[in-house]
Design a protein around this motif. Sequence first.
Motif, PDB file in Angstrom:
ATOM      1  N   LEU A 239       2.341 -45.094 -28.740  1.00 49.03           N
ATOM      2  CA  LEU A 239       2.940 -45.116 -27.813  1.00 49.03           C
ATOM      3  C   LEU A 239       2.233 -44.050 -26.820  1.00 49.03           C
ATOM      4  O   LEU A 239       1.569 -44.092 -25.781  1.00 49.03           O
ATOM      5  CB  LEU A 239       4.524 -44.339 -28.177  1.00 49.03           C
ATOM      6  CG  LEU A 239       5.650 -44.903 -28.015  1.00 49.03           C
ATOM      7  CD1 LEU A 239       7.322 -44.914 -27.673  1.00 49.03           C
ATOM      8  CD2 LEU A 239       5.436 -46.710 -27.749  1.00 49.03           C
TER       9      LEU A 239
ATOM     10  N   ARG B 124      -3.735 -47.830 -34.082  1.00 49.36           N
ATOM     11  CA  ARG B 124      -1.820 -47.904 -33.864  1.00 49.36           C
ATOM     12  C   ARG B 124      -1.141 -48.915 -33.893  1.00 49.36           C
ATOM     13  O   ARG B 124       0.489 -49.102 -34.405  1.00 49.36           O
ATOM     14  CB  ARG B 124      -2.312 -48.220 -32.044  1.00 49.36           C
ATOM     15  CG  ARG B 124      -2.562 -46.762 -31.624  1.00 49.36           C
ATOM     16  CD  ARG B 124      -2.550 -46.862 -29.732  1.00 49.36           C
ATOM     17  NE  ARG B 124      -1.832 -47.117 -29.024  1.00 49.36           N
ATOM     18  CZ  ARG B 124      -1.522 -46.739 -27.782  1.00 49.36           C
ATOM     19  NH1 ARG B 124      -2.506 -47.092 -26.833  1.00 49.36           N
ATOM     20  NH2 ARG B 124      -0.750 -46.904 -27.522  1.00 49.36           N
TER      21      ARG B 124
ATOM     22  N   VAL C  32       6.145 -49.095 -38.932  1.00 46.53           N
ATOM     23  CA  VAL C  32       7.705 -48.937 -38.457  1.00 46.53           C
ATOM     24  C   VAL C  32       9.068 -49.894 -39.167  1.00 46.53           C
ATOM     25  O   VAL C  32       9.387 -49.784 -39.098  1.00 46.53           O
ATOM     26  CB  VAL C  32       7.024 -48.757 -37.072  1.00 46.53           C
ATOM     27  CG1 VAL C  32       8.290 -48.870 -36.210  1.00 46.53           C
ATOM     28  CG2 VAL C  32       6.305 -47.307 -36.667  1.00 46.53           C
TER      29      VAL C  32
ATOM     30  N   LEU D 240       2.039 -49.048 -36.340  1.00 48.63           N
ATOM     31  CA  LEU D 240       3.225 -49.822 -35.863  1.00 48.63           C
ATOM     32  C   LEU D 240       4.179 -50.637 -36.978  1.00 48.63           C
ATOM     33  O   LEU D 240       4.329 -51.045 -36.721  1.00 48.63           O
ATOM     34  CB  LEU D 240       2.936 -51.412 -34.861  1.00 48.63           C
ATOM     35  CG  LEU D 240       4.208 -51.770 -34.235  1.00 48.63           C
ATOM     36  CD1 LEU D 240       4.956 -51.242 -33.681  1.00 48.63           C
ATOM     37  CD2 LEU D 240       3.666 -52.724 -33.044  1.00 48.63           C
TER      38      LEU D 240
ATOM     39  N   GLY E 112       9.711 -40.298 -38.414  1.00 44.69           N
ATOM     40  CA  GLY E 112       9.798 -41.539 -37.728  1.00 44.69           C
ATOM     41  C   GLY E 112       9.630 -41.389 -36.377  1.00 44.69           C
ATOM     42  O   GLY E 112       9.161 -42.077 -35.731  1.00 44.69           O
TER      43      GLY E 112
ATOM     44  N   THR F 242      11.103 -44.254 -44.677  1.00 42.73           N
ATOM     45  CA  THR F 242      10.082 -44.263 -43.527  1.00 42.73           C
ATOM     46  C   THR F 242       9.182 -45.520 -44.143  1.00 42.73           C
ATOM     47  O   THR F 242       8.132 -45.964 -43.211  1.00 42.73           O
ATOM     48  CB  THR F 242      10.110 -43.151 -42.815  1.00 42.73           C
ATOM     49  OG1 THR F 242      11.183 -42.275 -42.641  1.00 42.73           O
ATOM     50  CG2 THR F 242       9.374 -43.390 -41.717  1.00 42.73           C
TER      51      THR F 242
ATOM     52  N   HIS G  32       5.723 -40.309 -35.846  1.00 40.06           N
ATOM     53  CA  HIS G  32       5.474 -41.118 -36.183  1.00 40.06           C
ATOM     54  C   HIS G  32       5.122 -43.112 -34.625  1.00 40.06           C
ATOM     55  O   HIS G  32       4.229 -43.285 -34.295  1.00 40.06           O
ATOM     56  CB  HIS G  32       6.347 -42.237 -37.515  1.00 40.06           C
ATOM     57  CG  HIS G  32       5.101 -43.268 -37.675  1.00 40.06           C
ATOM     58  ND1 HIS G  32       5.003 -43.465 -39.466  1.00 40.06           N
ATOM     59  CD2 HIS G  32       4.440 -44.039 -37.383  1.00 40.06           C
ATOM     60  CE1 HIS G  32       3.976 -45.318 -39.567  1.00 40.06           C
ATOM     61  NE2 HIS G  32       3.698 -45.535 -37.966  1.00 40.06           N
ATOM     62  N   VAL G  33       6.461 -42.940 -34.214  1.00 41.65           N
ATOM     63  CA  VAL G  33       6.664 -43.097 -32.972  1.00 41.65           C
ATOM     64  C   VAL G  33       5.866 -43.392 -32.361  1.00 41.65           C
ATOM     65  O   VAL G  33       4.969 -43.839 -30.896  1.00 41.65           O
ATOM     66  CB  VAL G  33       8.213 -43.531 -32.319  1.00 41.65           C
ATOM     67  CG1 VAL G  33       8.176 -44.647 -31.611  1.00 41.65           C
ATOM     68  CG2 VAL G  33       8.546 -44.966 -33.663  1.00 41.65           C
TER      69      VAL G  33
END
Length: 243
Positions: A197, A39, A46, A43, A189, A239, A192-193
């Motif tokens: 989460l 993770r 991102v 991140l 994106g 991205t 991805h987030v």
Amino acid sequence: MLPRFVGRLGIADAVTIANAALGFVAVVVAFVDIDLAARLILLAAVADGLDGLLARRYGGTDAGPYLDSLADVASFAVAPAALAFVVVTDGLGISLESVSAELLLVSTICALFVAMAVARLGMYTAYDTADNYTEGVQTTLAATVLGAAILAGVADPVLVLAITGAFCYLMVSRIPYPDLLARDAGIMGVVHVLAILIPNFAGRTFPYALLTLGIAYMTLSPWLYWRDREDAASQTTTTHGNA
């Protein structure tokens, strides 16, 4: 006396530096919690996209491209290699207390991943000037695929080692990969987030979706990505970064 970098670095540079720190933390955490390490790598990806957006919005600095490549070495070369190393050695029961042929093989492939990622990052920074495509799989995408695979539960050590080895070639290949249009990058994106989460939601739906999108891009986009390159050039975004 103020440090020499005060006033010379922008907000995008701060995010880039944070990206490098995430890479280091991911390496440390990989030996304790492999899912959390995956993770953190996602991140970092991102953050890699965010610093580009901030540079376009608020302006970049002369140091920006160099900082970006240095940060990517930590987050998308060393960190994913460490992730693969831990998954493979744990999965195959390879002891770290003594040097064995198996340990040398895994270490060599993971070290080669780092070497090829560093080579790609340096060559991209120096020579990749194309507006709407890049040659070879982006280091950010390679790290994202490995991270998403781990979060999706793809933990077969032989498969993870094979994927890591394949990226050693793909990152420095001459295969052209087009930049994503903004709408497509936006969709990827969001997935991805969500994979970061809520990775365990509905049977790991979002890590699986991110992994599927990443593999589809790698295997299909060089030949089937539908876009008018000239008309769409101004709408493109990356991205997962081109580096």
